[in-house]
Design a protein around this motif. Sequence first.
Motif, short mmCIF file in Angstrom:
data_model
loop_
_atom_site.label_atom_id
_atom_site.label_comp_id
_atom_site.label_asym_id
_atom_site.label_seq_id
_atom_site.Cartn_x
_atom_site.Cartn_y
_atom_site.Cartn_z
N ARG A 1 0.56 -1.22 -0.05
CA ARG A 1 -0.05 0.03 -0.18
C ARG A 1 0.87 0.81 0.19
NH1 ARG A 1 -3.49 1.35 5.40
NH2 ARG A 1 -1.00 1.52 6.06
N SER A 2 0.77 1.87 -1.14
CA SER A 2 2.04 2.87 -1.00
C SER A 2 1.17 4.03 -2.17
CB SER A 2 3.06 2.32 -1.82
OG SER A 2 2.94 1.76 -3.50
N LEU A 3 1.83 5.11 -1.94
CA LEU A 3 1.25 6.40 -2.89
C LEU A 3 2.52 7.07 -3.62
CD1 LEU A 3 -0.12 9.03 -2.30
CD2 LEU A 3 0.98 10.00 -1.21
N ILE A 4 2.70 7.11 -4.50
CA ILE A 4 3.04 7.58 -6.04
C ILE A 4 2.73 8.87 -6.36
CG2 ILE A 4 4.03 6.73 -7.79
CD1 ILE A 4 3.75 4.41 -7.32
N ILE A 5 4.39 9.19 -6.23
CA ILE A 5 3.74 11.17 -5.88
C ILE A 5 4.68 11.22 -7.68
CG2 ILE A 5 4.40 13.08 -5.13
CD1 ILE A 5 5.20 11.87 -3.30
N PRO A 6 3.65 11.43 -8.24
CA PRO A 6 3.56 12.16 -9.66
C PRO A 6 5.18 13.06 -9.74
CG PRO A 6 1.79 12.42 -9.60
CD PRO A 6 2.01 12.01 -8.21
N GLU A 7 6.21 12.95 -10.54
CA GLU A 7 7.04 14.06 -10.07
C GLU A 7 6.23 15.93 -11.17
OE1 GLU A 7 11.57 14.76 -11.08
OE2 GLU A 7 10.96 13.98 -12.56
N ALA A 8 6.14 16.86 -10.33
CA ALA A 8 5.78 17.48 -10.88
C ALA A 8 5.95 18.68 -10.59
CB ALA A 8 4.39 17.83 -10.44
N GLY A 9 7.68 18.97 -9.79
CA GLY A 9 7.53 19.97 -8.78
C GLY A 9 7.49 20.38 -7.49
N GLU B 1 6.82 22.43 -4.52
CA GLU B 1 5.67 22.93 -4.15
C GLU B 1 4.83 22.03 -4.41
OE1 GLU B 1 5.62 25.40 -2.20
OE2 GLU B 1 8.13 26.48 -2.46
N LYS B 2 3.93 21.55 -5.95
CA LYS B 2 3.27 20.77 -6.21
C LYS B 2 3.05 19.95 -4.77
CE LYS B 2 1.71 22.53 -10.47
NZ LYS B 2 1.49 22.48 -11.81
N ASN B 3 4.51 18.72 -5.24
CA ASN B 3 4.87 17.34 -4.32
C ASN B 3 4.46 17.93 -3.01
OD1 ASN B 3 5.26 16.05 -6.81
ND2 ASN B 3 7.46 16.28 -6.46
N ILE B 4 4.99 18.85 -2.58
CA ILE B 4 4.61 18.88 -0.84
C ILE B 4 3.21 18.96 -0.89
CG2 ILE B 4 4.73 20.60 1.15
CD1 ILE B 4 7.55 21.26 -0.29
N GLU B 5 1.87 19.81 -1.42
CA GLU B 5 0.89 20.22 -1.65
C GLU B 5 -0.01 18.68 -1.54
OE1 GLU B 5 -0.70 22.80 -0.15
OE2 GLU B 5 1.37 23.42 0.06
N PHE B 6 1.11 18.07 -2.55
CA PHE B 6 0.39 16.18 -2.24
C PHE B 6 0.89 15.69 -1.65
CE2 PHE B 6 0.22 12.36 -4.81
CZ PHE B 6 -0.56 11.70 -5.06
N ILE B 7 1.18 16.06 -0.93
CA ILE B 7 1.87 14.78 0.37
C ILE B 7 1.14 15.56 1.51
CG2 ILE B 7 3.49 14.05 1.82
CD1 ILE B 7 5.89 13.95 -0.83
N LYS B 8 1.17 16.81 1.75
CA LYS B 8 0.67 17.71 2.95
C LYS B 8 -1.23 17.31 2.75
CE LYS B 8 2.72 21.57 4.17
NZ LYS B 8 2.64 23.12 3.78
#
Length: 135
Positions: free
Chosen positions: A113-121, A123-130
């Motif tokens: 069970r994992s969260l894949i974060i697409p490389e988007a810069g 700031e966008k990655n931080i917001e996605f994770i938050k």
Amino acid sequence: KHKKYFLLTGFLKKVMLFVNLFYFNIRYAGYRSNKKKNLICDRYFYDDIVQMKYLGLAADKFINFYAGLIMEPDMVFFLKTPPETAYARKNEYDREYFFSKDRLYSEMCGNIRSLIIPEAGIEKNIEFIKGKINT
């Protein structure tokens, strides 16, 4: 001569993995039983599995055993970086290394069970994770 070195290297790597994992599980065991604390990890222990598979240092039976000992965090996340981008950043390895690792990580992400974060810069990655943490 190379076979002995390879076997010794594999054995030492496995011992180090268990020591590290044992320490982690003891240190953070309290998080698993406390509803007010969350355990969020990056690919740390899972990277060891991918590296063992890539180098052929362990059989699937050992890798599955080791993976079963990893204390499951509340959230595991992987930053999805295209192999070409990783190669451009760290070209001391050949291109095939990054494509092989990408395949191995994709396999593993399908098994946990994992969260894949697409490389988007950043700031966008931080917001996605938050957003995922808050959810």
